[in-house]
Design a protein around this motif. Structure first.
Motif: not given
Length: 271
Positions: A249-259, A261-264
């Motif tokens: 189970l995963s939860y990805d709230r990053r603003d970009s997969l490559v670079r 800068r925010s999120g978790f």
């Protein structure tokens, strides 16, 4: 509701005391319009019947903006399509039947990879792979990979269904085999077996996956004197059957997969 030619007008009448306004809306529904033919151009490999099923547009259905938006969004989720453009015939002329044409531009779906070199744990090796992400023109991925080196060989094949029964779930099946004998070992191992996986996107960024695998493992080669005197040879060389069940189970709230800068990102797994 299937009336794209609707006209809405209104009048405003000021009250006698000039403290309020009476509004009256006049709605002319206009004629009902239906979907005529649904056509696709430029799809050299992708099946037109598959695209028609994914859009959900059927001749004779009411022509509504919500259906058109859902259809274009569904096409946008098909990774083998680089771009698409919808053209309608009959809407500007206010006809009762509106024909639709999707101009499709596909990506290259067949990939071939070869490689060779030297690694300290494999020695001299060579690898090759071929993958088709649009198998039979129905957005299914089929692949075959293999490699050989001084320590042994390996191979695998399988397929992936990115949109299981038109849902957000994806499923895959694979079968792999490997025979390996490391440089610092007097014996090697042979392993083979299938694996089945299922992944579901629930919400934005929330994904769960489940997999089940079976593997048969067997020792090959010779043993040292110490191993012979301390172990039962019949048990040592007996094949092992290994069944593995995994969930993630995963939860990805990053603003970009490559670079990012925010999120978790957070994940948990169990075998």
């Amino acid at each position: 509701t299937g009336h794209p030619y609707v006209r809405v007008s209104h009048t405003a009448i000021m009250g006698a005391d000039r403290t309020g306004v009476a509004l009256e809306f006049m709605i002319e529904e206009g004629r009902r319009a239906t979907i005529g033919s649904v056509n696709f151009r430029g799809n050299l490999r992708t099946s037109s019947s598959y695209l028609a099923r994914e859009t959900g547009l059927k001749p004779g259905d009411s022509f509504t903006p919500s259906k058109i938006a859902a259809a274009t969004g569904s096409l946008g989720d098909i990774a083998v399509l680089q771009s698409y453009n919808l053209k309608s015939s009959g809407l500007e002329e206010k006809k009762d039947r509106i024909d639709l044409v999707f101009d499709i531009r596909e990506k290259k779906a067949i990939h071939l990879g070869v490689g060779a070199g030297f690694k300290s744990d494999r020695g001299i090796f060579a690898d090759a792979s071929v993958q088709d992400d649009n198998f039979l023109g129905r957005y299914k991925s089929v692949w075959l990979r293999g490699g050989a080196g001084q320590t042994g060989y390996s191979g695998s094949t399988g397929f992936t269904e990115p949109r299981l029964i038109g849902s957000r779930a994806s499923a895959g099946f694979s079968f792999s085999a490997e025979q390996k004998r490391e440089f610092n070992k007097s014996f090697g191992t042979r392993t083979f077996g299938p694996e089945l996986s299922l992944s579901v996107r629930w919400l934005e960024g929330l994904t769960s996956s489940f997999s089940a695998a079976y593997g048969s493992r067997k020792i090959l080669g010779s043993l040292s004197i110490d191993e012979i005197t301390s172990l039962d040879l019949s048990d040592r060389y007996r094949a092992r059957d290994v069944i593995t069940v995994s969930s993630l189970l995963s939860y990805d709230r990053r603003d970009s997969l490559v670079r990012p800068r925010s999120g978790f990102i957070a994940s948990g797994s169990i075998d």
